[in-house]
Design an enzyme around this catalytic site. Structure first.
Site, mmCIF file in Angstrom:
data_model
loop_
_atom_site.group_PDB
_atom_site.id
_atom_site.type_symbol
_atom_site.label_atom_id
_atom_site.label_comp_id
_atom_site.label_asym_id
_atom_site.label_seq_id
_atom_site.Cartn_x
_atom_site.Cartn_y
_atom_site.Cartn_z
ATOM 1 N N LYS A 63 33.262 -150.276 -10.412
ATOM 2 C CA LYS A 63 33.660 -149.892 -11.765
ATOM 3 C C LYS A 63 32.481 -149.365 -12.584
ATOM 4 C CE LYS A 63 38.065 -151.310 -11.789
ATOM 5 N NZ LYS A 63 39.243 -150.506 -12.156
ATOM 6 N N ASP B 52 40.901 -156.353 -15.879
ATOM 7 C CA ASP B 52 41.006 -157.514 -15.003
ATOM 8 C C ASP B 52 39.636 -158.155 -14.825
ATOM 9 O OD1 ASP B 52 43.774 -157.747 -14.143
ATOM 10 O OD2 ASP B 52 43.491 -155.804 -13.197
#
Length: 407
Positions: A76, A121
């Protein structure tokens, strides 16, 4: 469960897709990312796992290890910073903000009242918080009930303001959008929805770095298959689109892997359009516990993903342990619960003669896997594997030292 995608096609990369994701923009993003001290220098490791390949009956397995991408511990770190850089440059076109100076904090005084917000998340929010801290703007992160305390604390330590809700990931996405509208903040999300595609596109474009490195690291990318994690689809779209533009009809056979209870991409393949998951979405694979496919990512996957499969949570945990154990010729690897999902999919497919035939897996196959995260929640990693991540990394260093001595 395995589903062949009859809509998948090969050949020249479609111009309508190239207008959204393309190698030129991916390589530009890669160059900008190389100036950010939030990433480690150089490409992440590409590990060969010959003993595992022999065990599963394929020619080779290469594992791209994104756990080494940055101190953030996941892939990410490639998406959120690029999306934030591009957003700021769009909002202030006359300022001529230079990307390298942005991430070095040269414009902090100008941007201190600028606020970004996102649901997560865990890993995307952590990456966005880190990028915002480097740039000097404010960051608000919305967490749903399934995000554990380790991941929440990691985000808070980067200076982000946390908003906690009782709902699931998809509800946290809606809450982030609501807060942005109420306060005049800007959503930097890795999933698209109606009227919101530009920033998710930028996030996905950052993921092209993984494909570019994998091609450079192994003989111009001589892979036959890639098993890639699902989630909302952004990672898969960013990586597979790069391969599709580069190799056209010779692109890799792409298999999307998801948790059984968070099967939004599998269901999208069944229905022929971006769809909702059919299960509870409460998976141990936190980064893949997504109930709604990204419509933008689906635009790519419905023609570039060749198969979709679902796996149980236990399969991901088994794959984590398998990677941690290593072998005589296989380096021990730290893979988080989502990071091990691609291997779990390959193990499941390899155990079925019918699935092997459907996917074209045999002793000539060269499989690319992505370890999308390390132990981003160390206590959970130890709970699931019975091992400390630091001990596995120590075993990795020992294995590498022995290989060097024997060379």
């Amino acid at each position: 469960m395995l589903l062949h995608n009859a809509r998948a096609r090969r050949g020249r990369y479609d111009e309508s897709l190239r207008d959204i994701l393309n190698i030129q923009a991916a390589d530009e993003s890669r160059a900008w990312l190389s100036t950010w001290d939030g990433l480690k220098a150089g490409p992440t490791p590409l590990w060969d796992l010959p003993d595992l390949a022999a065990r599963l009956g394929v020619g080779s397995i290469s594992m791209k290890d994104e756990g080494h991408r940055s101190p953030l511990g996941s892939f990410k770190a490639l998406g959120a910073p690029i999306a934030l850089i591009r957003l700021i440059r769009r909002l202030w076109p006359d300022e001529n903000f230079i990307p390298a100076k942005l991430v070095a904090g040269h414009y902090k005084a100008r941007l201190q009242d600028f606020t970004v917000v996102s649901a997560t998340d865990g890993n995307h929010g952590r990456a966005l918080a880190a990028a915002a801290r480097s740039i000097g703007c404010r960051c608000v992160i919305v967490l749903h009930r399934h995000v554990n305390d380790e991941r929440r604390l990691a985000i808070e330590q980067l200076g982000a303001q946390i908003v906690q809700i009782d709902g699931n990931y998809d509800e946290s996405v809606k809450e982030a959008a609501r807060l942005a509208g109420e306060h005049g903040w800007h959503v930097v999300s890795d999933t698209s929805y109606e009227g919101y595609e530009t920033i998710p596109r930028d996030v996905m474009q950052g993921y092209g770095t993984i494909a570019a490195e994998a091609i450079e690291q192994r003989n111009q990318g001589s892979y036959t298959h890639v098993f890639i994690q699902g989630g909302v689809g952004g990672l898969a779209a960013g990586v597979v689109s790069y391969f599709a533009e580069r190799f056209a009809e010779r692109r890799l056979f792409c298999v999307i892997v998801e948790p059984e209870q968070a099967d939004c991409l599998f269901q999208s393949a069944v229905k022929g359009q971006a769809a909702l998951a059919t299960g509870s979405v409460d998976s141990i694979m936190a980064g893949l516990a997504c109930g709604e496919a990204s419509p933008l990512a689906w635009r790519f996957l419905h023609v570039l993903a060749d198969a979709f499969m679902t796996i149980p949570d236990d399969a991901a945990v088994d794959a984590m342990r398998m990677l941690a154990a290593g072998a005589e010729r296989d380096v021990p690897l730290v893979a988080g619960e989502s990071g091990a999902a691609g291997l779990a999919g390959l193990v499941q497919a390899s155990s079925s003669a019918e699935d092997r035939a459907a996917l074209g897996l045999d002793e000539r196959s060269s499989v690319l896997l992505l370890n999308t995260e390390g132990a981003t929640a160390p206590a959970l990693y130890r709970q699931l594997t019975g091992l400390r991540a630091d001990d596995v990394l120590a075993a990795q260093r020992g294995w590498l030292a022995r290989q060097k001595e024997g060379a």
